[in-house]
Enzyme design. Sequence first.
Site, PDB file in Angstrom:
ATOM      1  N   ARG A  19       0.864  -1.192   0.000  1.00 17.77           N
ATOM      2  CA  ARG A  19       0.000   0.000   0.000  1.00 17.77           C
ATOM      3  C   ARG A  19       0.898   1.240   0.000  1.00 17.77           C
ATOM      4  O   ARG A  19       1.456   1.620   1.030  1.00 17.77           O
ATOM      5  CB  ARG A  19      -0.924  -0.005   1.215  1.00 17.77           C
ATOM      6  CG  ARG A  19      -2.075   0.981   1.119  1.00 17.77           C
ATOM      7  CD  ARG A  19      -3.021   0.857   2.306  1.00 17.77           C
ATOM      8  NE  ARG A  19      -3.634  -0.450   2.395  1.00 17.77           N
ATOM      9  CZ  ARG A  19      -4.695  -0.838   1.695  1.00 17.77           C
ATOM     10  NH1 ARG A  19      -5.269   0.002   0.849  1.00 17.77           N
ATOM     11  NH2 ARG A  19      -5.199  -2.054   1.842  1.00 17.77           N
TER      12      ARG A  19
ATOM     13  N   GLU B 257      -5.197  -8.349  -3.147  1.00 22.77           N
ATOM     14  CA  GLU B 257      -5.834  -7.749  -4.322  1.00 22.77           C
ATOM     15  C   GLU B 257      -4.803  -7.106  -5.246  1.00 22.77           C
ATOM     16  O   GLU B 257      -3.958  -6.324  -4.820  1.00 22.77           O
ATOM     17  CB  GLU B 257      -6.845  -6.685  -3.876  1.00 22.77           C
ATOM     18  CG  GLU B 257      -7.542  -5.986  -5.047  1.00 22.77           C
ATOM     19  CD  GLU B 257      -8.100  -4.630  -4.664  1.00 22.77           C
ATOM     20  OE1 GLU B 257      -8.096  -3.744  -5.540  1.00 22.77           O
ATOM     21  OE2 GLU B 257      -8.515  -4.460  -3.496  1.00 22.77           O
TER      22      GLU B 257
ATOM     23  N   ARG C 268       3.032  -3.478  -6.677  1.00 18.84           N
ATOM     24  CA  ARG C 268       2.346  -4.488  -5.861  1.00 18.84           C
ATOM     25  C   ARG C 268       2.494  -5.886  -6.444  1.00 18.84           C
ATOM     26  O   ARG C 268       2.695  -6.859  -5.707  1.00 18.84           O
ATOM     27  CB  ARG C 268       0.866  -4.136  -5.686  1.00 18.84           C
ATOM     28  CG  ARG C 268       0.135  -5.129  -4.795  1.00 18.84           C
ATOM     29  CD  ARG C 268      -1.323  -4.789  -4.562  1.00 18.84           C
ATOM     30  NE  ARG C 268      -1.484  -3.625  -3.689  1.00 18.84           N
ATOM     31  CZ  ARG C 268      -2.645  -3.249  -3.150  1.00 18.84           C
ATOM     32  NH1 ARG C 268      -3.741  -3.966  -3.399  1.00 18.84           N
ATOM     33  NH2 ARG C 268      -2.731  -2.197  -2.378  1.00 18.84           N
TER      34      ARG C 268
END
Length: 423
Positions: free
Chosen positions: A275, A349, A390
């Site tokens: 994040r 995710e 990510r």
Amino acid sequence: MLDIRFIREHATQVRRGAQRKGFGQVDIDRLLQVDADLRGAKQGLQEIATRKNKAGEQISKLSGKEKQEAIEEISQLKAQEKQYRQRLDELEPIYDELMLQVPQVPAAEVPDGADDTENVEIRRWGEVPEFDFEAKDHVELGKNLDIIDIERGVKLAGARSYFLKGDGALLELAVLRFALDYMVNECGFVAMIPPVLVRNEAMVGTAWFPGGEDQVYRTERDQLNLAGTAEVPLTAYHSGEILAEEDLPLKYVAWSPCYRREAGTYGKDTHGLYRIHQFQKIEQVIVCKNDERESIEHHQQILANSEAVVQALELPYRVVNVCAGDLGRGQVQKFDIECWMPSRKNYGETHSASRYHEFQARRLNLRYRGADKKTRFCHTLNNTVIASPRILISVLECNQNADGSVTIPQVLRPYMNGREKIE
């Protein structure tokens, strides 16, 4: 936004949809009252205009007392007209604000739930890796291989910042380039490099505003916003235009840097690259006809496109049907792809595939003219093709070796000078 006629005719359904999505504070009753008052004021203005025209036509034919009475009537009508216009000036901003608050009604197949913990798994692909050695997380791998430098990123830019260095930078570029090439060469999308600074109209039009202001970096002097995804400029690309039906669907894929404040996530996912504030993304957007069946087909297509990219990278993943409480204001339905991340001992995710029906198109005034010469609002859809760094969490952690090296996925090797490992 929704069509006000739909809201009038299906108020209970709209209220229920808002509650399912967690937007129960939206006041549908007040909106309908303001709408009724607004229509009444407009009707009053129309009636006054008709009476003024009629009286004006008669004045030249009148004389004496009758003419004076007609002049006085017009004067009274003008006073009433002023009152109605003042009322419109008061009501229209309230109406516009309330309309922007009303969320899209989720599709019937969207599961109930409050947040992402209640998303419903649809399928899995790939085998979760098992290591016969003590596996490292991507932060340790990155430090040992000298390809990720979080400490100096934080020193220069604060929390949730990082450097990708050497093979780390090359690996990210390889992932992004492979995804872009796949979308252009295999899926027929048109490549775009869009502006990342956009006006408020684009943010409102794509339903990021109102509601997402806290997540956006804003340049106050220029009144511009750093987009958190290329969805914003791509979807707004044809705003205010009337497209030809025969040109649809339009399929765009963009490479862009993205920026998000991550407000409200203090203390959450602070370790590593999960994040962060700045990242790069390949995003796909489709603009198509206002047809439910076609829209659903495109939704499945953009999901399949991203699954193909993840499968080519040989990363285990699962697809989830996102619950109502985890949907955004404008989304009808969303599917997430979650890739396996060994350090999290779970799926994380990495992609979100969304369809909006005409919600964004109404805000953007994005229309097309059909064969019957009528204009209709388009449907819009979008999905992540790949987002980095990510995705590097999965790439590095799933492909690590006992000696601390990382095997480069086969499809990325042409972009890494044919090398098989980072070591």
